[in-house]
Write a protein that holds these residues in place. Structure first.
Motif, PDB file in Angstrom:
ATOM      1  N   VAL A  67      45.408  16.094 -20.290  1.00 41.92           N
ATOM      2  CA  VAL A  67      44.914  17.365 -20.821  1.00 41.92           C
ATOM      3  C   VAL A  67      44.164  17.197 -22.152  1.00 41.92           C
ATOM      4  N   THR A  68      44.563  16.237 -22.972  1.00 45.64           N
ATOM      5  CA  THR A  68      43.859  16.059 -24.245  1.00 45.64           C
ATOM      6  C   THR A  68      42.392  15.696 -24.006  1.00 45.64           C
ATOM      7  N   VAL A  91      48.259  12.951 -31.309  1.00 47.11           N
ATOM      8  CA  VAL A  91      48.972  13.817 -30.361  1.00 47.11           C
ATOM      9  C   VAL A  91      49.715  12.975 -29.334  1.00 47.11           C
ATOM     10  N   ASP A 106      49.370  15.245 -37.455  1.00 41.92           N
ATOM     11  CA  ASP A 106      50.044  15.356 -36.167  1.00 41.92           C
ATOM     12  C   ASP A 106      49.766  16.724 -35.540  1.00 41.92           C
ATOM     13  N   TRP A 164      51.072  19.104 -32.031  1.00 44.34           N
ATOM     14  CA  TRP A 164      51.994  19.214 -30.889  1.00 44.34           C
ATOM     15  C   TRP A 164      51.506  20.271 -29.918  1.00 44.34           C
ATOM     16  N   TRP A 165      51.451  19.909 -28.668  1.00 46.19           N
ATOM     17  CA  TRP A 165      51.153  20.854 -27.589  1.00 46.19           C
ATOM     18  C   TRP A 165      51.414  20.138 -26.280  1.00 46.19           C
ATOM     19  N   GLU A 223      50.909  22.209 -20.282  1.00 44.49           N
ATOM     20  CA  GLU A 223      51.131  23.612 -19.914  1.00 44.49           C
ATOM     21  C   GLU A 223      50.583  24.587 -20.951  1.00 44.49           C
ATOM     22  N   PHE A 269      60.310  17.613 -34.461  1.00 41.46           N
ATOM     23  CA  PHE A 269      60.572  17.214 -33.080  1.00 41.46           C
ATOM     24  C   PHE A 269      61.845  16.369 -33.002  1.00 41.46           C
ATOM     25  N   ARG A 305      63.014  15.101 -25.852  1.00 40.53           N
ATOM     26  CA  ARG A 305      62.866  15.898 -24.645  1.00 40.53           C
ATOM     27  C   ARG A 305      64.250  16.382 -24.232  1.00 40.53           C
TER      28      ARG A 305
END
Ligand code: 6R9
Length: 574
Positions: free
Chosen positions: A262-263, A334, A356, A358-359, A362, A454, A457
């Motif tokens: 996606v990036t 990222v 940094d 974050w994404w 989705e 962060f 997960r």
């Protein structure tokens, strides 16, 4: 053509596009951004028009849109060139296929100009594009084309060998990019066809909520999910490219990500081009020499990459001193946690704090970031994009106090949010809690200043070298190996790659473990799934820990690996 020293670009003005984070965050409305697009005035929507044609019809017509360099091919395309090339692709697709708005076309090729022409050309037809990373092997390619009923594939002769055409009855037409191609009535030579096609094309206008991209990504269970994005994502991609990437008119921007992830689309294509900014694409494989060379010879000003790459450059040591990187003014990261030690390296060797971001696949665009005008706390992902409400919730969806670890969640309804999981409403709904929160699957906490930190997960998804790998997909492939009885896969912390993939395997009766077998199993995954999904470490066990319902307990494997307590084993079988 390369930029020569004498054309060295004018200095970038010393101001940032997002000057006051707090004030903007307090007043921002996404509706105000809509005025920046031509569809706000014409009512005619298509992201490809906004990214290319709009500039080709303006004073940016002869501005460079794309520098491409893979060592052999060095090419330059202006926004006007991009308009012509993408129109040619659109005409070819319209003539030679049955594609209509909403149909799926997949692109499966290494980064090269034709990938970019095809992606935007297909969007001009209103088609939904599925970009596939070139490292995928037969199983991964099949799963994605089959799940989405793809009609058309654009690929290269060598990658076509990995496409099981006989098992894909919905696939009607293939276009090939390369040499020595025999055309038939279902296989065409893309660039030969383009050269005969008109450079004019009437764009298919779409609705803002119509499908644009299908990015497959991994969860911890089940097959990869097709995350659907719509044209409306442009609102946030455009705005975040200003606030976060700080892209300005004179910039030379390089995003190192492949459009298979996606990036590589959101910020390798749309973020910069929606803003009319010159973009560099470097083909070929990573090497510290090539990357430093690219930064220096193209006078890259804004550079977006990933922690694994930075750590590999760190590992290359003093070599950086051979290159003039003085054009750099903003560096971002990222995909994985950015270690403070990498930030330190950035300051010492590049002269820049790495920012940094974050994404997720989705989210479709930036969510929590460090802005150039804001103080960085090394190790923190930063603060939400103005217009985004991010928070930490417990498992019931209640917001928690600062410093409490919980689920990183976003209030649903931002412009670039995914709109569906292809063909699977249930998996889509599973992301949302109480109808209000999108739950990311990451755990984090917020400090008293509103910065997000962060933690990891929540599920078992592995992030290896910036790539997201679902353990289930790897385990499934391992089980296809004739000698493997059971397999459990975890991410093992690794100083360079963030995590590496480690597999625990129980062998079938009578099979003896050996070094040869390890290599054989690794190759089996490499050639059947993808090189980056192959376990770097394999450990043989007589038996794997499983729940009574037969689910492999990855957290127990992880505890074994890290020498941690195994926790509650009440659901484990005897
Ligand atoms: C854009 C992208 C998403 C997952 C995400 C998280 C991890 C991404 C991060 C980060 C720590 C960051 N991740 N950015 N972890 N710090 N700045 O990477 O999308 O491939 O879908 O991965 O990556 O775990 O949930 P995707």
């Amino acid at each position: 053509m390369q930029v020569s020293d004498k054309d060295k670009l004018q200095a970038i003005p010393a101001y940032y596009l997002l000057q006051d984070y707090e004030a903007t965050a307090a007043t921002h409305r996404w509706e105000d951004v809509e005025k920046q697009f031509s569809w706000f005035h014409t009512g005619e929507v298509n992201i490809a028009y906004e990214a290319i044609d709009r500039h080709a019809e303006s004073s940016r017509k002869n501005k460079v849109a794309l520098y491409y360099d893979d060592g052999d091919r060095k090419e330059t395309y202006t926004f006007y060139d991009m308009k012509c090339k993408t129109n040619q692709v659109a005409n070819v697709l319209q003539d030679k296929t049955t594609l209509v708005k909403g149909d799926r076309l997949f692109i499966y090729m290494p980064r090269q100009p034709e990938l970019y022409f095809t992606l935007l050309g297909a969007l001009k037809l209103g088609v939904i594009v599925g970009p596939l990373f070139e490292a995928f092997m037969e199983g991964a390619v099949y799963d994605r084309l089959d799940d989405s009923d793809a009609k058309v594939l654009v690929t290269t002769p060598s990658l076509l060998k990995r496409v099981p055409l006989d098992r894909l009855p919905k696939l009607e037409t293939v276009f090939l990019v390369g040499d020595d191609i025999e055309e038939t009535d279902s296989v065409y030579h893309l660039t030969r066809q383009m050269s005969q096609a008109s450079e004019q094309f009437n764009i298919t206008w779409v609705a803002r909520e119509d499908g644009m991209l299908l990015h497959y990504t991994s969860g911890s269970t089940g097959a990869p999910k097709g995350v659907l994005h719509v044209h409306n994502a442009m609102i946030q991609q455009y705005q975040s490219a200003q606030w976060v990437l700080d892209l300005q008119e004179q910039d030379i921007y390089w995003c190192t990500a492949d459009p298979g992830w996606v990036t590589g689309t959101a910020y390798g294509i749309f973020g910069p081009w929606l803003n009319g900014v010159t973009t560099l694409v470097v083909g070929g494989r990573f090497s510290p020499q090539n990357w430093y060379q690219a930064l220096a010879s193209y006078h890259v000003t804004v550079w977006y990459s990933a922690p694994t790459a930075f750590r590999m450059l760190m590992g290359a040591g003093e070599m950086v001193k051979d290159y003039d990187l003085s054009s750099l003014r903003h560096v971002l990261s990222v995909g994985e946690p950015l270690n403070p030690e990498v930030i330190r390296w950035g300051i010492e060797t590049l002269g820049h704090r790495i920012h940094d971001t974050w994404w997720m696949t989705e989210t479709g665009a930036h969510m929590i970031c460090n802005y150039p005008s804001m103080a960085i706390k090394p190790g923190s992902m930063g603060k939400p994009l103005p217009g985004i409400y991010a928070t930490i919730v417990d498992d019931q969806g209640n917001e928690v106090k600062p410093y409490t670890m919980g689920n990183l969640a976003i209030r649903k309804g931002w412009p670039a949010m995914m709109r569906a999981i292809w063909g699977n409403q249930e998996r889509y709904d599973a992301y949302f809690l109480q109808g209000e929160w999108y739950v990311s699957g990451d755990s984090a906490y917020q400090d008293e200043d509103g910065y997000f930190w962060f933690q990891g997960r929540v599920d078992d998804v592995i992030m290896t070298a910036g790539e997201r790998v679902g353990p289930f997909e790897v385990e499934s492939k391992l089980l296809e190996h004739p000698d493997v009885l059971e397999a459990g896969v975890i991410g093992k912390p690794d100083p360079v790659r963030g995590e590496i993939i480690k597999a625990f395997i129980a062998l079938r009766e009578g099979v003896a473990p050996s070094e040869q077998l390890i290599t054989d199993i690794q190759n089996f995954v490499k050639t059947g799934l993808a090189a980056h999904a192959a376990p770097r470490e394999i450990e043989f066990k007589d038996k794997l820990p499983k729940t009574r319902s037969g689910k492999i307990m990855r957290r127990v494997l992880k505890a074994w690996e890290l020498d941690l307590p195994t926790g509650d084993l009440s659901t484990m079988e005897d």
